[in-house]
Design a protein around this motif. Sequence first.
Motif, PDB file in Angstrom:
ATOM      1  N   LYS A   1      -4.492   3.683  -0.748  1.00 37.36           N
ATOM      2  CA  LYS A   1      -4.943   4.021   0.607  1.00 37.36           C
ATOM      3  C   LYS A   1      -6.133   3.153   1.032  1.00 37.36           C
ATOM      4  O   LYS A   1      -7.002   2.854   0.220  1.00 37.36           O
ATOM      5  CB  LYS A   1      -5.370   5.492   0.670  1.00 37.36           C
TER       6      LYS A   1
ATOM      7  N   GLY B   1       0.976   3.578  -3.126  1.00 38.17           N
ATOM      8  CA  GLY B   1       0.091   4.705  -2.836  1.00 38.17           C
ATOM      9  C   GLY B   1      -1.387   4.354  -2.756  1.00 38.17           C
ATOM     10  O   GLY B   1      -2.245   5.225  -2.923  1.00 38.17           O
TER      11      GLY B   1
ATOM     12  N   ARG C   1       0.840  -1.206   0.000  1.00 42.57           N
ATOM     13  CA  ARG C   1       0.000   0.000   0.000  1.00 42.57           C
ATOM     14  C   ARG C   1       0.876   1.258   0.000  1.00 42.57           C
ATOM     15  O   ARG C   1       0.638   2.201  -0.757  1.00 42.57           O
ATOM     16  CB  ARG C   1      -0.917   0.018   1.217  1.00 42.57           C
ATOM     17  N   HIS C   2       1.882   1.235   0.861  1.00 40.49           N
ATOM     18  CA  HIS C   2       2.788   2.388   0.954  1.00 40.49           C
ATOM     19  C   HIS C   2       3.566   2.573  -0.354  1.00 40.49           C
ATOM     20  O   HIS C   2       3.671   3.688  -0.872  1.00 40.49           O
ATOM     21  CB  HIS C   2       3.741   2.201   2.139  1.00 40.49           C
TER      22      HIS C   2
END
Length: 177
Positions: free
Chosen positions: A68, A66, A62-63
């Motif tokens: 969310k 990007g 996810r990080h």
Amino acid sequence: APSRRVPSPIALLAAGIQKLKINNRMVTSIDLTSEHGYAVAVILALWFQQNLIFVIPVALARHKFGIKPPTLYPRDSEIKALKLSDDEVDDYMRTQRVHQNNMEFLTAFLPILMISSIMFPVQSSYAGAVVWLGRMVVAIGYWKSPQKRVWGAWFHFAEYYIVFLGGKTAYQLISSK
């Protein structure tokens, strides 16, 4: 004189069947043994696998990409806005599917494992450990490619054995009148 102890709800769900008469009703009391500790350990290992080993890669993905929360699977518009390549989308989707698939599996499997552990704590523990290992191999394969998730499909043999033990537990409890 017969025992007059009042069993707790937990004691009614464990192993070593004893019949007690309480308020003119026959109830089944079950004593937990040290062997049940192995079943508890396997259940906890499955929880840790799901909530740590399989969650951390999702959080990292996810990080990295990007994506969310609460988005589980990004829409085409999100993929375009994030400028993700097909490979990046595939990497994220496989990582998310490992976690999601295991969560779907555990919602049905853990109660059956707990039930089978009532009467068969050692057998359920061994089979549960095989399931844990198989689910880990499935995840490693799936992280590489969807076709490689079958590497760990052998865990289903242990899963079906646990379902059999759950059925045997039900039979023994019903027939212990």
